[in-house]
Design an enzyme around this catalytic site. Structure first.
Site, short mmCIF file in Angstrom:
data_model
loop_
_atom_site.label_atom_id
_atom_site.label_comp_id
_atom_site.label_asym_id
_atom_site.label_seq_id
_atom_site.Cartn_x
_atom_site.Cartn_y
_atom_site.Cartn_z
N ASP A 53 0.81 -1.22 0.00
CA ASP A 53 0.00 0.00 0.00
C ASP A 53 0.84 1.27 0.00
O ASP A 53 0.45 2.28 0.57
CB ASP A 53 -0.98 0.02 1.20
CG ASP A 53 -1.77 -1.26 1.29
OD1 ASP A 53 -2.26 -1.71 0.25
OD2 ASP A 53 -1.88 -1.83 2.40
N LYS B 75 2.10 2.16 -5.11
CA LYS B 75 2.83 1.67 -6.30
C LYS B 75 2.03 1.88 -7.58
O LYS B 75 2.60 2.20 -8.62
CB LYS B 75 3.14 0.17 -6.17
CG LYS B 75 4.14 -0.17 -5.11
CD LYS B 75 4.35 -1.67 -5.00
CE LYS B 75 3.16 -2.42 -4.46
NZ LYS B 75 2.80 -2.13 -3.07
N GLY C 120 -4.11 -4.44 -4.51
CA GLY C 120 -5.10 -3.48 -4.97
C GLY C 120 -4.40 -2.19 -5.31
O GLY C 120 -3.73 -1.61 -4.49
N HIS C 121 -4.50 -1.80 -6.56
CA HIS C 121 -3.88 -0.56 -6.99
C HIS C 121 -5.00 0.40 -7.37
O HIS C 121 -5.89 0.02 -8.12
CB HIS C 121 -3.02 -0.79 -8.24
CG HIS C 121 -1.74 -1.49 -7.95
ND1 HIS C 121 -0.92 -1.97 -8.93
CD2 HIS C 121 -1.13 -1.75 -6.79
CE1 HIS C 121 0.13 -2.52 -8.36
NE2 HIS C 121 0.03 -2.40 -7.08
N GLN D 299 2.29 -5.92 -3.19
CA GLN D 299 2.60 -5.98 -1.76
C GLN D 299 3.91 -5.21 -1.48
O GLN D 299 4.27 -4.34 -2.23
CB GLN D 299 2.68 -7.42 -1.25
CG GLN D 299 1.33 -8.13 -1.15
CD GLN D 299 0.91 -8.78 -2.44
OE1 GLN D 299 1.70 -9.42 -3.11
NE2 GLN D 299 -0.34 -8.63 -2.82
N THR E 270 2.82 -12.34 3.14
CA THR E 270 2.04 -12.96 2.08
C THR E 270 2.82 -14.19 1.61
O THR E 270 3.90 -14.49 2.13
CB THR E 270 1.74 -11.97 0.94
OG1 THR E 270 0.78 -12.57 0.06
CG2 THR E 270 2.98 -11.55 0.18
N GLY F 243 -11.08 -3.23 2.17
CA GLY F 243 -11.74 -2.11 2.85
C GLY F 243 -11.32 -1.96 4.30
O GLY F 243 -11.83 -1.11 5.02
N ARG G 33 -6.19 0.63 7.68
CA ARG G 33 -4.76 0.32 7.81
C ARG G 33 -4.20 0.94 9.09
O ARG G 33 -4.60 2.05 9.45
CB ARG G 33 -3.99 0.85 6.61
CG ARG G 33 -4.44 0.22 5.31
CD ARG G 33 -3.73 0.84 4.11
NE ARG G 33 -4.28 0.30 2.87
CZ ARG G 33 -4.44 1.00 1.75
NH1 ARG G 33 -4.06 2.26 1.69
NH2 ARG G 33 -4.95 0.44 0.68
N LYS H 271 2.80 10.08 -1.28
CA LYS H 271 1.84 10.60 -0.28
C LYS H 271 2.46 11.54 0.74
O LYS H 271 2.02 11.61 1.88
CB LYS H 271 1.13 9.42 0.41
CG LYS H 271 0.32 8.57 -0.57
CD LYS H 271 -0.47 7.48 0.08
CE LYS H 271 -1.85 7.93 0.52
NZ LYS H 271 -2.76 6.80 0.79
P1 IMP Z 1 -2.59 -12.83 1.89
O1 IMP Z 1 -1.65 -12.25 0.90
O2 IMP Z 1 -4.03 -12.65 1.53
O3 IMP Z 1 -2.25 -14.26 2.21
O4 IMP Z 1 -2.41 -12.03 3.27
C1 IMP Z 1 -1.23 -12.11 4.04
C2 IMP Z 1 -0.85 -10.78 4.64
O5 IMP Z 1 -0.44 -9.89 3.61
C3 IMP Z 1 -2.00 -10.05 5.37
O6 IMP Z 1 -1.47 -9.33 6.47
C4 IMP Z 1 -2.51 -9.09 4.33
O7 IMP Z 1 -3.16 -7.98 4.90
C5 IMP Z 1 -1.22 -8.71 3.66
N1 IMP Z 1 -1.39 -8.25 2.28
C6 IMP Z 1 -1.59 -9.00 1.18
N2 IMP Z 1 -1.67 -8.24 0.08
C7 IMP Z 1 -1.52 -6.97 0.49
C8 IMP Z 1 -1.48 -5.71 -0.20
O8 IMP Z 1 -1.59 -5.61 -1.42
N3 IMP Z 1 -1.28 -4.63 0.59
C9 IMP Z 1 -1.10 -4.71 1.93
N4 IMP Z 1 -1.13 -5.85 2.60
C10 IMP Z 1 -1.34 -6.97 1.90
#
Ligand code: IMP
Length: 434
Positions: free
Chosen positions: A13, A16, A40-41, A223, A238, A301, A304, A330
């Site tokens: 987040d 990017k 999510g971009h 990520q 992740t 949603g 953070r 930002k």
């Molecule tokens: P997963 O990727 O869904 O398995 O989640 C594992 C961890 O990575 C969790 O803490 C999620 O909130 C975090 N995470 C996964 N993708 C993102 C992202 O795009 N932005 C921020 N955190 C992420």
């Protein structure tokens, strides 16, 4: 300089999407190499906000190739939905290419994601629930379904005849009573395969060919480095490698092509989900940053967690990915605060710590040590126009000091500076364009 990698230096987040969208204008090919629709971009174009989860942000620039590489895990239903939404808004998706080696997120992966989280009880990772971890687990366990299987109905059925009963047993073992229906999964997923087949190919050689022809290829990380499966705050990470080394492997090209790596550093730090966060702000300033920065997940949603900029984190990420420049995002969100803090190192029982310990119990005991800097006023629209026209020298004095402090500490130049939500509110500080 044909290959540039964009890497999040924090916990994701970092903004990017906006930087990739900006750089995509100068590039010929944009490739995603890891993650899935956990990412999510969001990019604001005019008054329209585009939220992308799987499709590389390069799709928003007409004429660019957008590639989903072998290292990505794909939920085909989500992908088709995203493509449909883009087309409805007159964005052409003709230039999308999907690796035939990319793994597919199956319905049981999402169910297992939930079931595993439930099993973790007090130690939940806080996943996005999109089936990312179970899909990567299957890839490594050699139990995956790849895009080349999805587009071949016969192969898909053979694979699922073996996998579905197995997954059913595992789900039952987790206490999940839902019944997986082989026939309906086969039907639904072969339909996805049919609709996606035209985009599916061996993308690695295609990207290599583009690089050989000196085309500019942008590798879009998802990520952030602190969520990397190897180097992040495990197990609160992740399931893919988010560092620059994986840009090559996850796209099927040689690592020798990668010659520039921009680390995306948000001017403060955020984190979604559970896990340690040394510079977290539990007070009103943290809440203020969250509100002002719109720090709510594009994917889930969720609110953070917010904190001061942590240079231990960004320097660690830089060492892992070999940043050649910093894109700071930002920074406008910090406007209006009297004082700003930047974490330069940690204190562990009187010992100075400058890197991220593997053991989270140790990281939990690390206390952030801060340097305090003076704040600046919010940038008014007229001033923004002047900044965008005149450049760095038109920035508020204390903002310049903040940037110089980060540059000195990281030993890198800030090459791009994100000043607002709009597409053009980026200050380009590069000596020459890509
Ligand atoms: P997963 O990727 O869904 O398995 O989640 C594992 C961890 O990575 C969790 O803490 C999620 O909130 C975090 N995470 C996964 N993708 C993102 C992202 O795009 N932005 C921020 N955190 C992420």
């Amino acid at each position: 300089m044909p290959a540039l990698v964009i890497i999040g230096s924090q916990w994701g987040d970092e903004g990017k999407g906006k930087i990739v969208d900006f750089l995509a204008e100068e590039s010929d090919v944009v490739v995603r190499f890891q993650g899935g629709n956990n990412a999510g971009h969001s990019v604001k174009i005019g008054e329209e906000l585009f939220a992308l989860h799987l499709v590389p942000s390069g799709i928003l620039r007409p004429g660019k190739m957008a590639v989903i590489g072998n290292g990505v895990v794909i939920d085909p239903g989500v992908l088709l939905d995203e493509l449909e939404k883009l087309e409805k808004r007159s964005v052409s998706v003709e230039n999308l290419r999907i690796s035939d080696r990319a793994h597919v997120i199956m319905p049981y992966h999402k169910m297992l994601d939930d079931a595993e989280e439930r099993m973790r009880a007090g130690a939940k990772v806080g996943t996005t629930g999109r089936g990312i971890g179970p899909s990567y687990s299957d890839k490594v366990a050699r139990l995956g379904v790849r895009m080349c299987d999805l587009v071949d109905e016969k192969v898909l059925r053979e694979r699922l005849e073996f996998l579905v009963p197995l997954k059913q047993r595992i789900l039952n073992a987790y206490g999940d009573t839902a019944r997986l229906d082989l026939e309906s999964i086969c039907r639904e997923y072969s339909d996805y395969g049919r609709r996606l087949a035209k985009y599916v190919m061996d993308t690695g050689p295609m990207v290599t060919e583009a690089l050989t022809a000196k085309k500019r290829v942008l590798f879009e990380g998802a990520q952030g480095s602190m969520l990397d499966i190897d180097h992040g705050t495990y197990p609160f990470v992740t399931s893919s490698q988010t560092v620059a080394g994986n840009a090559a492997s996850g796209s099927g090209v040689s690592p020798l092509w990668l010659d520039e790596v921009f680390g995306i550093v948000k001017a403060y730090t955020t984190r979604v989900g559970a896990g340690p966060f040394p510079s977290e702000l539990m007070d009103d300033i943290g809440k203020h940053i969250a509100d002002k920065g719109g720090e709510f997940g594009t994917t889930t949603g969720r609110a953070r967690r917010c904190g001061w900029l942590d240079l231990v984190v960004t320097k660690y990420s830089s060492a892992l990915s070999g940043f050649t420049g910093v894109a700071m995002t930002k920074i406008d969100v910090l406007g209006g605060l009297d004082e700003l803090k930047i974490c330069t190192h940690y204190n562990l029982d009187g010992v100075k710590v400058t890197t991220i310990p593997a053991d989270l119990r140790v990281l939990d005991r690390c206390r952030p040590e801060y340097s305090t800097l003076r704040g600046w006023d919010d940038i008014e629209p007229a001033r923004m126009d002047r900044i965008l026209a005149e450049g760095f020298s038109a920035l508020p004095r204390n903002m310049r000091k903040y940037i110089r402090f980060v540059e000195k500490q990281m030993g890198l130049r800030v090459v791009l500076l994100g000043l607002g939500r709009r597409r053009n509110e980026i200050l380009d500080l590069r000596r020459k364009k890509w």
